[in-house]
Design an enzyme around this catalytic site. Structure first.
Site, PDB file in Angstrom:
ATOM      1  N   LYS A 195     -67.378  53.492  14.752  1.00 38.37           N
ATOM      2  CA  LYS A 195     -66.075  53.540  13.911  1.00 38.37           C
ATOM      3  C   LYS A 195     -64.812  53.178  15.029  1.00 38.37           C
ATOM      4  O   LYS A 195     -64.639  52.333  15.529  1.00 38.37           O
ATOM      5  CB  LYS A 195     -65.953  54.631  12.932  1.00 38.37           C
ATOM      6  CG  LYS A 195     -66.993  54.577  11.775  1.00 38.37           C
ATOM      7  CD  LYS A 195     -66.921  55.396  10.591  1.00 38.37           C
ATOM      8  CE  LYS A 195     -67.639  55.307   9.585  1.00 38.37           C
ATOM      9  NZ  LYS A 195     -67.608  53.781   8.648  1.00 38.37           N
TER      10      LYS A 195
ATOM     11  N   THR B 263     -81.593  44.049  22.619  1.00 34.05           N
ATOM     12  CA  THR B 263     -81.012  42.902  23.240  1.00 34.05           C
ATOM     13  C   THR B 263     -79.631  43.398  23.612  1.00 34.05           C
ATOM     14  O   THR B 263     -79.246  43.118  24.905  1.00 34.05           O
ATOM     15  CB  THR B 263     -80.888  41.683  22.337  1.00 34.05           C
ATOM     16  OG1 THR B 263     -82.247  41.338  21.866  1.00 34.05           O
ATOM     17  CG2 THR B 263     -80.197  40.513  22.998  1.00 34.05           C
TER      18      THR B 263
ATOM     19  N   ASP C 158     -73.216  64.141  15.106  1.00 27.67           N
ATOM     20  CA  ASP C 158     -72.872  62.895  14.659  1.00 27.67           C
ATOM     21  C   ASP C 158     -71.505  62.656  14.446  1.00 27.67           C
ATOM     22  O   ASP C 158     -71.087  63.129  13.455  1.00 27.67           O
ATOM     23  CB  ASP C 158     -73.745  62.479  13.476  1.00 27.67           C
ATOM     24  CG  ASP C 158     -73.390  61.196  13.088  1.00 27.67           C
ATOM     25  OD1 ASP C 158     -72.821  60.314  13.508  1.00 27.67           O
ATOM     26  OD2 ASP C 158     -73.972  60.502  12.158  1.00 27.67           O
TER      27      ASP C 158
ATOM     28  N   PHE D  95     -74.788  62.323   5.859  1.00 18.84           N
ATOM     29  CA  PHE D  95     -74.859  60.839   6.055  1.00 18.84           C
ATOM     30  C   PHE D  95     -75.031  60.557   7.248  1.00 18.84           C
ATOM     31  O   PHE D  95     -74.214  60.683   8.042  1.00 18.84           O
ATOM     32  CB  PHE D  95     -73.779  60.277   5.229  1.00 18.84           C
ATOM     33  CG  PHE D  95     -73.872  58.863   5.301  1.00 18.84           C
ATOM     34  CD1 PHE D  95     -74.422  58.095   4.531  1.00 18.84           C
ATOM     35  CD2 PHE D  95     -73.219  57.993   6.433  1.00 18.84           C
ATOM     36  CE1 PHE D  95     -74.678  56.702   4.151  1.00 18.84           C
ATOM     37  CE2 PHE D  95     -73.228  56.637   6.335  1.00 18.84           C
ATOM     38  CZ  PHE D  95     -74.035  55.867   5.281  1.00 18.84           C
TER      39      PHE D  95
END
Length: 505
Positions: free
Chosen positions: A362, A386, A331, A222
């Site tokens: 997180k 941005t 990750d 995931f």
């Protein structure tokens, strides 16, 4: 007897019992780190859970009905009164107080309403960061480099000295993927600029400007729910159904057998099988004209079921990446920020050199990724949006880092991880027909139930006793406590867990 009376009786029983001796904690202490831990209690943290209504309660149901008139809200479990949530406890709008071992899907570092974070919000010098959200890539605040050095670079993975902030985990992964592609193509061009044909064809989603390249990921992985991250996500159909995805290689992630010490040879053979599959897929996609530019992997497959592998497997992945001159990306969105007993989970693997990219979010409060110098793009606007993050979140992270360092919370996670893992192992010994495969890395702990229906019943039963935990995979529950979690909190959890498992015998 009311649920409130049940909880009160359960807590009294917990105080009366010598739970430490019951779980043979002396042996765990001998294995824990010797570093001094000084976890400070958060002001106003409750002493124990308190359940007054079924969860969700009547007020939560009213609010859910209101929200449902605006958007699909089937994922909502209950509504929270965040002003009244403190430390390791979350309070819902029906005045139910739950010991939280799931912490906003593993994203609360030092508890709810920590005084250091509240104080940071009130400092005049920080107000500009909260009020004026700058476009960091083009108009950063004057102290931006200093803030990055005092926060993200202070806790950078060993051997990594450059960082790019982002807003969330998924966009961190997506932009890290871009960094892998940019580096690969720049190396292919040998320093030459892109051709005119590349510049024009890319605007029409055509080769050669949009090359047919790929990133290898793993079954059960995931990495986020946005479109680019979904190309690497393979945990649940609900995440991917109806969305187009590229034909990229997906290798098997090791399925280890537990207890690990009883299946050393079998697990080594399984990891060798998966490493061979990675090599074969890289070769296969090279022949297909869809070359692999990098390998993306989680130190623990969290959402996919808390699936673990050993240092041998991850070292093997790095060897394969080097053999093929491609990137290796960890990750660490869920596993980073001390929860594993080291600041970064990949530090457990004793890699021969740093990874190429490490993504985070997180518990780090901000998203982003660290990278080795050759993955820095040579042009502006290549890794860009941005905001590319939020300086207000980095301001809060600065306080989190101070608390981690002053209270030695990395060691706290190592100590508490051993304590939690031993408790889960004792549970599977006591209830062999109900739970199995206790495992963990620091406090990133989990255990499997005999089937998904029993797991789901256990989640609800624990919540009814004032304990909030998470699920993952098909049959697992996962624990994701704060960094200020203590043994007294673990004892409350295990007393309730024992009661729930006893009801399933």
């Amino acid at each position: 007897m009311s649920s409130l009376q049940n909880v009160g009786r359960s807590l009294a029983r917990c105080a009366a019992q010598n739970v430490a001796r019951r779980r043979n904690i002396q042996s765990v202490r001998c294995q824990s780190t010797a570093a001094s831990v000084n976890v400070q209690p958060v002001e106003d943290e409750p002493a124990a859970p308190m359940v007054k209504t079924p969860i969700p309660g009547p007020r939560s149901k009213e609010l859910l009905k209101d929200l449902e008139s605006i958007q699909n809200s089937e994922a909502v479990q209950f509504f929270v009164d965040y002003d009244r949530s403190h430390g390791n406890y979350i309070t819902d709008v029906d005045d139910n107080v739950l010991l939280d071992l799931y912490t906003q899907i593993a994203s609360i570092p030092i508890g709810y309403n920590h005084p250091n974070l509240l104080a940071a919000m009130q400092k005049p010098e920080n107000l500009g960061h909260f009020i004026n959200r700058p476009a960091l890539a083009v108009f950063p605040p004057k102290d931006w480099a200093e803030k990055l050095r005092n926060t993200l670079l202070t806790v950078a993975p060993p051997g990594m000295a450059e960082v790019q902030t982002m807003a969330c985990g998924a966009c961190s992964v997506e932009h890290a993927q871009k960094a892998l592609f940019i580096e690969y193509k720049a190396r292919q061009r040998g320093g030459a600029p892109p051709t005119e044909e590349e510049l024009t064809s890319c605007l029409m989603n055509q080769a050669p400007g949009n090359p047919d390249l790929s990133i290898l990921s793993f079954k059960g992985a995931f990495h986020g729910r946005t479109m680019g991250a979904l190309a690497l996500t393979h945990s649940k159909a609900i995440h991917k159904l109806d969305f187009p995805a590229p034909d990229w290689p997906t290798a098997s992630f090791p399925q280890l057998r537990y207890p690990l010490e009883d299946f050393v040879q079998e697990n080594r053979a399984e990891e060798d099988r998966c490493l061979a599959e990675v090599r074969d897929l890289i070769e296969k996609y090279q022949k297909k004209g869809r070359s692999v530019v990098g390998i993306c992997v989680e130190p623990i497959q969290c959402e996919g079921g808390d699936n673990h592998a050993t240092a041998y497997f991850f070292q093997g992945l790095q060897d394969i990446a080097r053999e093929n001159t491609i990137g290796l990306m960890f990750d660490e969105v869920q596993t980073g920020c001390a929860a594993s007993g080291k600041f970064w989970a990949h530090e457990h693997w004793n890699l021969r050199e740093p990874p190429d990219i490490v993504s985070f979010a997180k518990k780090m409060l901000t998203g982003g990724f660290y990278y080795r110098q050759n993955y820095r793009p040579q042009q502006g606007f290549r890794i860009f949006n941005t905001w590319v993050g939020d300086p207000a979140k980095v301001t809060l992270l600065e306080e989190v880092v101070k608390v981690i360092q002053s209270q030695n919370l990395v060691a706290n996670m190592a100590n508490l991880g051993a304590y939690l893992q031993q408790g889960l192992k004792d549970a599977q010994t006591k209830f062999p027909g109900v739970v199995k495969n206790a495992r963990g890395l620091g406090t990133l702990c989990s255990i499997d139930f005999n089937n998904s229906a029993t797991r789901d019943k256990a989640l609800l039963a624990l919540r009814g006793k004032g304990i909030h935990v998470g699920s993952c995979g098909d049959v697992s529950i996962r624990l994701r406590p704060t960094l200020i979690f203590q043994k007294k909190h673990a004892d409350l959890f295990f007393d309730c867990f024992d009661s729930v498992l006893s009801s399933f015998k």
